[in-house]
Motif scaffolding. Structure first.
Motif, PDB file in Angstrom:
ATOM      1  N   ALA A  41       6.644  37.338 -34.270  1.00 47.67           N
ATOM      2  CA  ALA A  41       7.262  38.636 -34.029  1.00 47.67           C
ATOM      3  C   ALA A  41       7.790  39.207 -35.337  1.00 47.67           C
ATOM      4  CB  ALA A  41       8.401  38.489 -33.024  1.00 47.67           C
ATOM      5  N   LYS A  42       8.028  40.501 -35.330  1.00 49.19           N
ATOM      6  CA  LYS A  42       8.611  41.167 -36.496  1.00 49.19           C
ATOM      7  C   LYS A  42      10.136  41.161 -36.440  1.00 49.19           C
ATOM      8  CE  LYS A  42       4.794  44.493 -36.949  1.00 49.19           C
ATOM      9  NZ  LYS A  42       4.454  45.947 -36.937  1.00 49.19           N
ATOM     10  N   VAL A  43      10.670  41.082 -35.220  1.00 50.63           N
ATOM     11  CA  VAL A  43      12.117  41.165 -35.015  1.00 50.63           C
ATOM     12  C   VAL A  43      12.555  40.043 -34.091  1.00 50.63           C
ATOM     13  CG1 VAL A  43      13.982  42.551 -33.997  1.00 50.63           C
ATOM     14  CG2 VAL A  43      12.239  43.653 -35.416  1.00 50.63           C
ATOM     15  N   LEU A  44      13.698  39.461 -34.408  1.00 47.14           N
ATOM     16  CA  LEU A  44      14.315  38.424 -33.580  1.00 47.14           C
ATOM     17  C   LEU A  44      15.684  38.918 -33.136  1.00 47.14           C
ATOM     18  CD1 LEU A  44      14.453  35.411 -32.570  1.00 47.14           C
ATOM     19  CD2 LEU A  44      15.561  34.908 -34.761  1.00 47.14           C
ATOM     20  N   ILE A  45      15.929  38.891 -31.838  1.00 45.69           N
ATOM     21  CA  ILE A  45      17.240  39.251 -31.293  1.00 45.69           C
ATOM     22  C   ILE A  45      17.804  38.027 -30.589  1.00 45.69           C
ATOM     23  CG2 ILE A  45      18.514  40.692 -29.664  1.00 45.69           C
ATOM     24  CD1 ILE A  45      16.456  42.892 -30.158  1.00 45.69           C
ATOM     25  N   LEU A  46      19.015  37.653 -30.972  1.00 46.83           N
ATOM     26  CA  LEU A  46      19.697  36.500 -30.377  1.00 46.83           C
ATOM     27  C   LEU A  46      20.897  37.011 -29.596  1.00 46.83           C
ATOM     28  CD1 LEU A  46      20.023  33.407 -30.150  1.00 46.83           C
ATOM     29  CD2 LEU A  46      21.329  33.487 -32.279  1.00 46.83           C
ATOM     30  N   THR A  47      20.958  36.682 -28.306  1.00 44.87           N
ATOM     31  CA  THR A  47      22.054  37.153 -27.481  1.00 44.87           C
ATOM     32  C   THR A  47      22.441  36.072 -26.480  1.00 44.87           C
ATOM     33  OG1 THR A  47      22.836  39.068 -26.182  1.00 44.87           O
ATOM     34  CG2 THR A  47      20.602  38.257 -25.722  1.00 44.87           C
ATOM     35  N   GLY A  48      23.391  36.382 -25.614  1.00 44.77           N
ATOM     36  CA  GLY A  48      23.849  35.416 -24.622  1.00 44.77           C
ATOM     37  C   GLY A  48      23.894  36.019 -23.239  1.00 44.77           C
ATOM     38  N   GLU A  49      23.927  35.165 -22.242  1.00 47.35           N
ATOM     39  CA  GLU A  49      24.040  35.606 -20.853  1.00 47.35           C
ATOM     40  C   GLU A  49      25.499  35.529 -20.423  1.00 47.35           C
ATOM     41  OE1 GLU A  49      22.600  33.879 -16.549  1.00 47.35           O
ATOM     42  OE2 GLU A  49      21.131  33.877 -18.178  1.00 47.35           O
ATOM     43  N   GLY A  50      25.940  36.524 -19.674  1.00 45.15           N
ATOM     44  CA  GLY A  50      27.319  36.515 -19.202  1.00 45.15           C
ATOM     45  C   GLY A  50      28.251  37.276 -20.128  1.00 45.15           C
ATOM     46  N   LYS A  51      29.519  36.903 -20.114  1.00 39.92           N
ATOM     47  CA  LYS A  51      30.533  37.648 -20.857  1.00 39.92           C
ATOM     48  C   LYS A  51      30.944  36.985 -22.165  1.00 39.92           C
ATOM     49  CE  LYS A  51      32.473  39.904 -16.778  1.00 39.92           C
ATOM     50  NZ  LYS A  51      33.711  40.189 -15.987  1.00 39.92           N
ATOM     51  N   VAL A  52      30.339  35.843 -22.485  1.00 42.76           N
ATOM     52  CA  VAL A  52      30.636  35.126 -23.729  1.00 42.76           C
ATOM     53  C   VAL A  52      29.324  34.846 -24.441  1.00 42.76           C
ATOM     54  CG1 VAL A  52      31.579  32.997 -24.721  1.00 42.76           C
ATOM     55  CG2 VAL A  52      32.709  34.063 -22.766  1.00 42.76           C
ATOM     56  N   PHE A  53      29.254  35.128 -25.746  1.00 40.86           N
ATOM     57  CA  PHE A  53      28.042  34.782 -26.480  1.00 40.86           C
ATOM     58  C   PHE A  53      27.909  33.267 -26.519  1.00 40.86           C
ATOM     59  CE2 PHE A  53      25.974  33.497 -30.446  1.00 40.86           C
ATOM     60  CZ  PHE A  53      24.720  34.040 -30.233  1.00 40.86           C
ATOM     61  N   SER A  54      28.931  32.597 -27.035  1.00 36.02           N
ATOM     62  CA  SER A  54      28.979  31.133 -26.986  1.00 36.02           C
ATOM     63  C   SER A  54      30.367  30.642 -27.351  1.00 36.02           C
ATOM     64  CB  SER A  54      27.956  30.503 -27.931  1.00 36.02           C
ATOM     65  OG  SER A  54      28.083  29.084 -27.912  1.00 36.02           O
ATOM     66  N   ALA A  55      30.845  29.681 -26.572  1.00 36.23           N
ATOM     67  CA  ALA A  55      32.140  29.061 -26.837  1.00 36.23           C
ATOM     68  C   ALA A  55      32.055  28.008 -27.939  1.00 36.23           C
ATOM     69  CB  ALA A  55      32.688  28.441 -25.564  1.00 36.23           C
ATOM     70  N   GLY A  56      30.872  27.815 -28.513  1.00 37.25           N
ATOM     71  CA  GLY A  56      30.706  26.819 -29.565  1.00 37.25           C
ATOM     72  C   GLY A  56      30.018  25.577 -29.041  1.00 37.25           C
ATOM     73  N   ALA A  57      30.440  24.438 -29.511  1.00 39.14           N
ATOM     74  CA  ALA A  57      29.807  23.182 -29.127  1.00 39.14           C
ATOM     75  C   ALA A  57      30.250  22.733 -27.743  1.00 39.14           C
ATOM     76  CB  ALA A  57      30.149  22.102 -30.147  1.00 39.14           C
ATOM     77  N   ASP A  58      29.332  22.117 -27.031  1.00 36.61           N
ATOM     78  CA  ASP A  58      29.652  21.494 -25.754  1.00 36.61           C
ATOM     79  C   ASP A  58      30.653  20.360 -25.991  1.00 36.61           C
ATOM     80  OD1 ASP A  58      28.796  20.885 -22.819  1.00 36.61           O
ATOM     81  OD2 ASP A  58      28.610  18.967 -23.877  1.00 36.61           O
ATOM     82  N   LEU A  59      31.753  20.365 -25.259  1.00 38.51           N
ATOM     83  CA  LEU A  59      32.827  19.406 -25.517  1.00 38.51           C
ATOM     84  C   LEU A  59      32.410  17.962 -25.241  1.00 38.51           C
ATOM     85  CD1 LEU A  59      35.968  21.325 -24.190  1.00 38.51           C
ATOM     86  CD2 LEU A  59      35.165  21.062 -26.551  1.00 38.51           C
ATOM     87  N   ASP A  60      31.654  17.747 -24.184  1.00 35.18           N
ATOM     88  CA  ASP A  60      31.180  16.394 -23.909  1.00 35.18           C
ATOM     89  C   ASP A  60      30.236  15.929 -25.009  1.00 35.18           C
ATOM     90  OD1 ASP A  60      32.622  16.171 -21.562  1.00 35.18           O
ATOM     91  OD2 ASP A  60      30.977  16.925 -20.307  1.00 35.18           O
ATOM     92  N   GLY A  61      29.438  16.852 -25.512  1.00 36.16           N
ATOM     93  CA  GLY A  61      28.540  16.531 -26.616  1.00 36.16           C
ATOM     94  C   GLY A  61      29.303  16.165 -27.875  1.00 36.16           C
ATOM     95  N   MET A  62      30.401  16.873 -28.127  1.00 33.79           N
ATOM     96  CA  MET A  62      31.199  16.576 -29.316  1.00 33.79           C
ATOM     97  C   MET A  62      31.781  15.166 -29.246  1.00 33.79           C
ATOM     98  SD  MET A  62      30.960  19.021 -31.455  1.00 33.79           S
ATOM     99  CE  MET A  62      32.333  18.834 -32.592  1.00 33.79           C
ATOM    100  N   LYS A  63      32.178  14.740 -28.056  1.00 35.83           N
ATOM    101  CA  LYS A  63      32.706  13.383 -27.890  1.00 35.83           C
ATOM    102  C   LYS A  63      31.633  12.334 -28.173  1.00 35.83           C
ATOM    103  CE  LYS A  63      36.021  14.890 -24.379  1.00 35.83           C
ATOM    104  NZ  LYS A  63      36.383  14.855 -22.927  1.00 35.83           N
ATOM    105  N   ALA A  64      30.370  12.748 -27.997  1.00 37.82           N
ATOM    106  CA  ALA A  64      29.245  11.824 -28.214  1.00 37.82           C
ATOM    107  C   ALA A  64      28.623  11.981 -29.596  1.00 37.82           C
ATOM    108  CB  ALA A  64      28.188  12.047 -27.140  1.00 37.82           C
TER     109      ALA A  64
END
Length: 205
Positions: A41-64
């Motif tokens: 593609a010529k253009v890349l658009i990155l977005t999120g579903e819902g009302k938050v783009f991203s809260a960051g890292a998954d907390l359970d994943g961070m513990k692991a």
């Protein structure tokens, strides 16, 4: 948890885990990197579903051990290396490690309710290696330290005045605004887009 849609030379990648505020898992990061690297593609658009783009890292994943995963840098590096125009259409708050994928984009637009923070000081984690430099390049070293070292949470108006984002738009026009910014890149030869991008990045054409 990553949705990819390509049409008319525009690839839109959506973080689709709204029930967890689009918190990023290692699988999501790997899927994101693969989708960007495979985008024709010529253009890349990155977005999120819902009302938050991203809260960051998954907390359970961070513990692991997710914080030390190379998948973070792989995802942001893939976005940064995308030869066309990349736009982060931030549908809501951008937090923590998710900052990296937005910083790697060429442009960032956001809804008025978006807030921005990277709580590595409070949580005792380190940011991903490329994030502080990209952040400082946009907002300056002192303001980067306000976010990273002083742990400041900033609103969309402040983010715009600091240069962290490039435009604020209502939620119902977010996609249309992204497409309007992409219009000329979509109409241009992809090689021309790639050359202009390298030049604005300070690289040889």
């Amino acid at each position: 948890m990553i949705r990819v849609h390509t049409a008319a030379d525009c690839c839109t990648i959506t973080l689709a885990r709204p029930e967890k505020a689009n918190a990023l898992t290692e699988t999501m990061l790997e899927s994101l990197a693969s989708a960007v690297l495979g985008a024709s593609a010529k253009v890349l658009i990155l977005t999120g579903e819902g009302k938050v783009f991203s809260a960051g890292a998954d907390l359970d994943g961070m513990k692991a051990g997710l914080g030390l995963s190379p998948a973070w840098e792989a995802a942001s590096a893939a976005i940064a290396a995308f030869p066309g125009l990349s736009i982060a259409a931030l549908n809501g708050t951008l937090a923590g490690g998710a900052m990296g994928v937005a910083l790697a984009c060429d442009l960032r637009i956001a809804v008025p309710s978006a807030t921005f923070f990277y709580p590595v000081m409070r949580l005792g984690y380190r940011p991903q290696p490329s994030d502080p430099g990209r952040l400082a390049a946009l907002v300056g070293p002192s303001r980067a330290k306000m976010i990273l070292l002083a742990g400041q949470r900033i609103d969309a108006e402040t983010a715009l005045s600091w240069g962290l984002i490039d435009r604020i738009c209502p939620p119902d026009t977010l996609n249309d605004t992204a497409m309007s910014l992409a219009e000329q890149a979509l109409a241009a030869d992809p090689g021309h887009v790639a050359v202009l991008k390298r030049m604005t990045n300070g690289e040889k054409p």
